[in-house]
Design a protein around this motif. Sequence first.
Motif, PDB file in Angstrom:
ATOM      1  N   CYS A 220       0.829  -1.215   0.000  1.00 12.37           N
ATOM      2  CA  CYS A 220       0.000   0.000   0.000  1.00 12.37           C
ATOM      3  C   CYS A 220       0.859   1.260   0.000  1.00 12.37           C
ATOM      4  CB  CYS A 220      -0.943  -0.005   1.201  1.00 12.37           C
ATOM      5  SG  CYS A 220      -2.242  -1.257   1.130  1.00 12.37           S
TER       6      CYS A 220
ATOM      7  N   SER B 115       3.772   1.086  -2.946  1.00 11.52           N
ATOM      8  CA  SER B 115       3.284   1.348  -4.305  1.00 11.52           C
ATOM      9  C   SER B 115       2.855   2.801  -4.465  1.00 11.52           C
ATOM     10  CB  SER B 115       2.123   0.402  -4.647  1.00 11.52           C
ATOM     11  OG  SER B 115       1.018   0.609  -3.770  1.00 11.52           O
ATOM     12  N   LYS B 116       2.267   3.375  -3.415  1.00 16.96           N
ATOM     13  CA  LYS B 116       1.872   4.786  -3.464  1.00 16.96           C
ATOM     14  C   LYS B 116       3.097   5.687  -3.626  1.00 16.96           C
ATOM     15  CE  LYS B 116      -1.375   6.772  -3.188  1.00 16.96           C
ATOM     16  NZ  LYS B 116      -2.180   7.458  -4.222  1.00 16.96           N
TER      17      LYS B 116
ATOM     18  N   ASN C 142       4.444   5.438  -7.172  1.00 15.05           N
ATOM     19  CA  ASN C 142       3.586   6.116  -8.145  1.00 15.05           C
ATOM     20  C   ASN C 142       3.679   7.633  -8.060  1.00 15.05           C
ATOM     21  OD1 ASN C 142       2.589   3.868  -9.473  1.00 15.05           O
ATOM     22  ND2 ASN C 142       0.887   3.600  -8.051  1.00 15.05           N
TER      23      ASN C 142
ATOM     24  N   GLU D 226       4.588   9.675 -11.350  1.00 16.72           N
ATOM     25  CA  GLU D 226       3.767  10.752 -11.904  1.00 16.72           C
ATOM     26  C   GLU D 226       4.549  12.062 -11.983  1.00 16.72           C
ATOM     27  OE1 GLU D 226       0.817  10.756 -13.157  1.00 16.72           O
ATOM     28  OE2 GLU D 226       0.063   8.762 -12.619  1.00 16.72           O
TER      29      GLU D 226
ATOM     30  N   THR E 203       3.814   2.712 -14.090  1.00 14.77           N
ATOM     31  CA  THR E 203       3.189   2.896 -12.781  1.00 14.77           C
ATOM     32  C   THR E 203       2.710   1.530 -12.295  1.00 14.77           C
ATOM     33  OG1 THR E 203       1.046   3.374 -13.806  1.00 14.77           O
ATOM     34  CG2 THR E 203       2.461   5.263 -13.267  1.00 14.77           C
ATOM     35  N   VAL E 204       2.450   1.422 -11.008  1.00 17.07           N
ATOM     36  CA  VAL E 204       2.058   0.137 -10.439  1.00 17.07           C
ATOM     37  C   VAL E 204       0.728   0.266  -9.714  1.00 17.07           C
ATOM     38  CG1 VAL E 204       4.443  -0.666 -10.200  1.00 17.07           C
ATOM     39  CG2 VAL E 204       3.356   0.557  -8.302  1.00 17.07           C
ATOM     40  N   SER E 205       0.050  -0.836  -9.584  1.00 22.79           N
ATOM     41  CA  SER E 205      -1.217  -0.880  -8.859  1.00 22.79           C
ATOM     42  C   SER E 205      -1.256  -2.186  -8.071  1.00 22.79           C
ATOM     43  CB  SER E 205      -2.398  -0.797  -9.827  1.00 22.79           C
ATOM     44  OG  SER E 205      -3.622  -0.894  -9.131  1.00 22.79           O
TER      45      SER E 205
ATOM     46  N   LYS F 286      -2.468  -5.245  -6.425  1.00 23.58           N
ATOM     47  CA  LYS F 286      -3.692  -6.028  -6.583  1.00 23.58           C
ATOM     48  C   LYS F 286      -3.853  -7.085  -5.484  1.00 23.58           C
ATOM     49  CE  LYS F 286      -4.955  -3.908 -10.284  1.00 23.58           C
ATOM     50  NZ  LYS F 286      -6.119  -2.987 -10.215  1.00 23.58           N
TER      51      LYS F 286
END
Length: 358
Positions: free
Chosen positions: A173, A176-177, A180, A184, A191-193, A195
């Motif tokens: 959490c 990755s934030k 990103n 950006e 970029t990553v998300s 999952k």
Amino acid sequence: MESKRIIWLDFARSAAIVSVVFMHCIESAYRMSFESVQNLSFISGLFRACGYTAGRIGVPIFFAITGWLLLERDYSTDKKILSFYKHNLLPLILTSEIWIVIYFIRSLIKSKNGLISDLICDMLFLKTPSMGHMWYIPAIIGIYIAIPFVSNAIKKLSDKTLLIPICVVLLFCYGSKLYNIFAEAYSWEITVSAKLELGFLGGVYGSYLLIGLLCRRGAFKKIPSIVLIIAAAVSFAFCVFIIITTVRHGYDYHLYYDFIGVFVCSTCIFELFSRFSFKSAAAQALGKVFTGLSLISFGMYFIHKPLLDDIREYVVAFGFPKYINTVLLFCVVFVLSAVIAFILSKIPKIKKWLLFIK
């Protein structure tokens, strides 16, 4: 009852409500387009970044207090769980519903419009709250529902074992934030998300609850206070740096609770609060002020935002710089909401159902 209160927790809760009110005031004072934010003077931009960081510490402290107070309780029987729901969860829900109705009536009076369907959806938590700060209410209600089961599940786990879910959340959490944000700001192609399903681990908010529990268990006691102070200062500075840097690179990033700097800073501050001593006569006298503010803090949370919305235009009309407007808004809104909550707390029924004071 007074003798059973834990003064440093009252102090922590008082600091948290100060932080939350200040956050909303600085958001209100700096309500502008991103282009205008980019054109702020250095002093105003720095004040905004520092204010946003300080304002984001309050909610994590509220969550940590919840973890400290509730995760170590005894929920070993059905009767005890149902008792917790009856005496803690149900009053919380009823207080929240009353305020949702009050906000709806206020909206009708001010704008002469409002849909009953919106009111129903707000009361059933089926849509984004009409009042932005009310996001916290369904979050804390959901936490209250889960707490007895979480407490029973982790009661016999060691502090080291509890660090596993925290580290997983930090990596997927918070990690990755952070990635990103840089992606950006610096226009990286990838970029990553995350999952990985982390809902059962409590996610971001759950990590703050576990920090409160670990603090109660004394998991951080071996860390020297000077180390915590330095870590809090460095993480605070990192938050400020990120806000200023993203603005300069044209990325409209809004600091939030899933940022690693906020997590580290609030964790260190909460642990430092737990080390405060209120044994001297002067400290005990001051402790009474914190206790009083702590008792009305939940009521202030509901009261301050509509006050802020109504007062903002009059303060802004003076034409002062935005950092001065922030301070003026905070002083007026904080004092008024505290006075109103204090007066209401003297009426038994209102104290219980409107302010959530037992």
